[in-house]
Design a protein around this motif. Structure first.
Motif, PDB file in Angstrom:
ATOM      1  N   LYS A  28      -0.152   1.189 -11.658  1.00 54.16           N
ATOM      2  CA  LYS A  28      -1.067   0.208 -12.248  1.00 54.16           C
ATOM      3  C   LYS A  28      -1.402  -0.940 -11.309  1.00 54.16           C
ATOM      4  N   GLY A  29      -0.698  -1.057 -10.202  1.00 56.05           N
ATOM      5  CA  GLY A  29      -0.916  -2.165  -9.285  1.00 56.05           C
ATOM      6  C   GLY A  29      -2.243  -2.069  -8.549  1.00 56.05           C
ATOM      7  N   THR A  30      -2.736  -3.217  -8.092  1.00 56.21           N
ATOM      8  CA  THR A  30      -3.951  -3.253  -7.283  1.00 56.21           C
ATOM      9  C   THR A  30      -3.733  -2.511  -5.965  1.00 56.21           C
ATOM     10  N   TRP A  31      -2.537  -2.657  -5.413  1.00 60.09           N
ATOM     11  CA  TRP A  31      -2.141  -1.959  -4.199  1.00 60.09           C
ATOM     12  C   TRP A  31      -0.980  -1.015  -4.509  1.00 60.09           C
ATOM     13  N   ASN A  77      -5.531  -9.479   0.044  1.00 65.43           N
ATOM     14  CA  ASN A  77      -6.419  -8.527  -0.632  1.00 65.43           C
ATOM     15  C   ASN A  77      -7.776  -8.417   0.065  1.00 65.43           C
ATOM     16  N   ASN A  78      -7.725  -8.091   1.353  1.00 69.47           N
ATOM     17  CA  ASN A  78      -8.930  -7.967   2.177  1.00 69.47           C
ATOM     18  C   ASN A  78      -9.892  -6.941   1.576  1.00 69.47           C
ATOM     19  N   PRO A  79     -11.097  -7.364   1.192  1.00 69.65           N
ATOM     20  CA  PRO A  79     -12.037  -6.415   0.561  1.00 69.65           C
ATOM     21  C   PRO A  79     -12.551  -5.344   1.510  1.00 69.65           C
ATOM     22  N   LYS A  80     -12.395  -5.556   2.823  1.00 65.31           N
ATOM     23  CA  LYS A  80     -12.887  -4.575   3.790  1.00 65.31           C
ATOM     24  C   LYS A  80     -11.940  -3.400   3.970  1.00 65.31           C
ATOM     25  N   MET A  81     -10.661  -3.588   3.688  1.00 63.20           N
ATOM     26  CA  MET A  81      -9.659  -2.563   3.933  1.00 63.20           C
ATOM     27  C   MET A  81      -9.183  -1.934   2.628  1.00 63.20           C
ATOM     28  N   ASN A  82      -9.221  -0.612   2.571  1.00 68.25           N
ATOM     29  CA  ASN A  82      -8.722   0.100   1.391  1.00 68.25           C
ATOM     30  C   ASN A  82      -7.409   0.828   1.665  1.00 68.25           C
ATOM     31  N   GLY A  83      -6.928   0.742   2.891  1.00 63.65           N
ATOM     32  CA  GLY A  83      -5.660   1.379   3.224  1.00 63.65           C
ATOM     33  C   GLY A  83      -5.145   0.893   4.557  1.00 63.65           C
ATOM     34  N   TYR A  84      -3.861   1.171   4.809  1.00 62.99           N
ATOM     35  CA  TYR A  84      -3.231   0.754   6.058  1.00 62.99           C
ATOM     36  C   TYR A  84      -2.269   1.823   6.561  1.00 62.99           C
ATOM     37  N   TYR A  85      -2.322   2.061   7.868  1.00 61.50           N
ATOM     38  CA  TYR A  85      -1.300   2.861   8.533  1.00 61.50           C
ATOM     39  C   TYR A  85      -0.053   2.012   8.733  1.00 61.50           C
ATOM     40  N   ILE A  86       1.101   2.627   8.508  1.00 56.39           N
ATOM     41  CA  ILE A  86       2.387   1.975   8.787  1.00 56.39           C
ATOM     42  C   ILE A  86       3.123   2.818   9.827  1.00 56.39           C
ATOM     43  N   PRO A  87       3.601   2.216  10.920  1.00 57.42           N
ATOM     44  CA  PRO A  87       4.379   2.988  11.899  1.00 57.42           C
ATOM     45  C   PRO A  87       5.767   3.305  11.343  1.00 57.42           C
ATOM     46  N   ARG A  88       6.314   4.447  11.755  1.00 56.67           N
ATOM     47  CA  ARG A  88       7.664   4.820  11.320  1.00 56.67           C
ATOM     48  C   ARG A  88       8.587   4.984  12.529  1.00 56.67           C
ATOM     49  N   ARG A  89       9.819   4.492  12.372  1.00 56.89           N
ATOM     50  CA  ARG A  89      10.873   4.762  13.346  1.00 56.89           C
ATOM     51  C   ARG A  89      11.702   5.912  12.792  1.00 56.89           C
ATOM     52  N   ASN A  90      11.537   7.082  13.383  1.00 59.80           N
ATOM     53  CA  ASN A  90      12.197   8.280  12.883  1.00 59.80           C
ATOM     54  C   ASN A  90      13.599   8.428  13.455  1.00 59.80           C
ATOM     55  N   ASN A  91      14.555   8.632  12.547  1.00 59.28           N
ATOM     56  CA  ASN A  91      15.954   8.772  12.940  1.00 59.28           C
ATOM     57  C   ASN A  91      16.338  10.245  12.958  1.00 59.28           C
ATOM     58  N   GLY A 135      -6.775  -0.002   8.081  1.00 52.68           N
ATOM     59  CA  GLY A 135      -6.242  -0.853   9.128  1.00 52.68           C
ATOM     60  C   GLY A 135      -4.859  -0.409   9.561  1.00 52.68           C
ATOM     61  N   TYR A 136      -4.240  -1.242  10.405  1.00 50.58           N
ATOM     62  CA  TYR A 136      -2.917  -0.917  10.950  1.00 50.58           C
ATOM     63  C   TYR A 136      -1.943  -2.060  10.721  1.00 50.58           C
ATOM     64  N   ILE A 137      -0.749  -1.708  10.270  1.00 54.24           N
ATOM     65  CA  ILE A 137       0.349  -2.656  10.115  1.00 54.24           C
ATOM     66  C   ILE A 137       1.209  -2.582  11.372  1.00 54.24           C
ATOM     67  N   ASN A 138       1.761  -3.716  11.780  1.00 55.33           N
ATOM     68  CA  ASN A 138       2.536  -3.779  13.027  1.00 55.33           C
ATOM     69  C   ASN A 138       3.998  -3.381  12.860  1.00 55.33           C
ATOM     70  N   GLU A 139       4.631  -3.870  11.814  1.00 52.74           N
ATOM     71  CA  GLU A 139       6.078  -3.659  11.643  1.00 52.74           C
ATOM     72  C   GLU A 139       6.362  -2.246  11.127  1.00 52.74           C
ATOM     73  N   PRO A 140       7.394  -1.579  11.646  1.00 55.42           N
ATOM     74  CA  PRO A 140       7.678  -0.197  11.246  1.00 55.42           C
ATOM     75  C   PRO A 140       8.584  -0.081  10.024  1.00 55.42           C
ATOM     76  N   MET A 141       8.449   1.039   9.310  1.00 55.41           N
ATOM     77  CA  MET A 141       9.434   1.406   8.303  1.00 55.41           C
ATOM     78  C   MET A 141      10.462   2.318   8.970  1.00 55.41           C
TER      79      MET A 141
END
Length: 254
Positions: free
Chosen positions: A73-76, A101-115, A158-164
């Motif tokens: 139900k969330g906006t994001w 809540n940038n109206p230009k962006m509908n999604g974001y890439y998140i980098p992953r640190r794979n273990n 868009g792109y997020i800087n910090e990794p999951m």
């Protein structure tokens, strides 16, 4: 409601606690779809959310991921896997995006640190390993055709800087358990496409594709930087094709 977390699981009791604990204090809701787990997955999930949808466990697990997205139900929506964890720095970056809540962006890439085996991979296609995980509700869907597909977003991404953090392969058993599912799906797709059983197919799956995969991961994507871990990961990844081919020839799914 600004932020929902969507997650689909099946027998993820050993991973789920750390995953949900990393988002429970700042997400507005957690929607979890369980594919009929036989371990303590649901028990763990109930510590963090009451919004649990129980269903079957399809071969293409993205079907259940889409069910989780549809119920949010969330906006994001932050779509996660049970073996992923959100560190503090990534949490802060996600919340800043949600608040803006940038109206230009509908999604974001998140980098992953794979273990892999306790080692966070630096190269070999395993870092930064961008995946679309933060999306606006109603602007993204999973095609549900392949286990490695990205979320399809209607609009700019868009792109997020910090990794999951991604703890996909803590042990060799973890790796081969997932590999068994992936190779079975590849064999199934080969049958659906009426792949011919001839020398050309044999050469493709037994020699060309394995050699190509090993070269890509270990050389082109510099898996050698990770030393022994990079070598093993590239070699095991290359084995996907011969194993899938043998299942295809044997006409079986496991």
């Amino acid at each position: 409601m600004k932020l929902s977390v969507a997650i689909a699981v099946y027998n993820e009791g050993k991973n789920l606690d750390a995953c949900l604990a990393s988002v429970a204090s700042w997400a507005d809701e957690i929607v979890l779809v369980d594919g009929g787990s036989t371990d303590d997955t649901v028990k763990v999930a109930k510590k963090y959310t009451d919004h649990i949808i129980q269903t079957s466990n399809p071969a293409i697990f993205h079907i259940n991921k889409q069910k989780a997205l549809d119920a949010c139900k969330g906006t994001w929506i932050l779509q996660m896997d049970a073996d992923e964890v959100i560190p503090e720095a990534l949490k802060n970056e996600i919340l800043a995006i949600v608040e803006e809540n940038n109206p230009k962006m509908n999604g974001y890439y998140i980098p992953r640190r794979n273990n892999f085996w306790g080692h966070f991979m630096k190269k070999g296609g395993q870092y930064p390993d961008y995946v679309i995980r933060l999306v606006k509700n109603g602007k993204a869907r999973l095609p549900c055709k392949d286990v490695h597909e990205q979320i399809a977003v209607d609009g700019e991404v868009g792109y997020i800087n910090e990794p999951m953090l991604h703890f996909s392969y803590r042990t060799s058993e973890d790796y081969w358990k997932k590999a068994d599912s992936y190779t079975s799906l590849t064999a199934m797709f080969m049958r659906e496409k009426n792949t011919p059983k001839n020398i050309v197919t044999w050469l493709r799956y037994m020699i060309w594709l394995p050699v190509k995969m090993f070269f890509l991961l270990f050389v082109r994507h510099k898996g050698f930087v990770d030393g022994w871990y990079g070598l093993v990961f590239a070699y095991w990844s290359a084995l996907h094709y011969p194993i899938a081919y043998r299942k295809f020839i044997a006409n079986r799914n496991s």
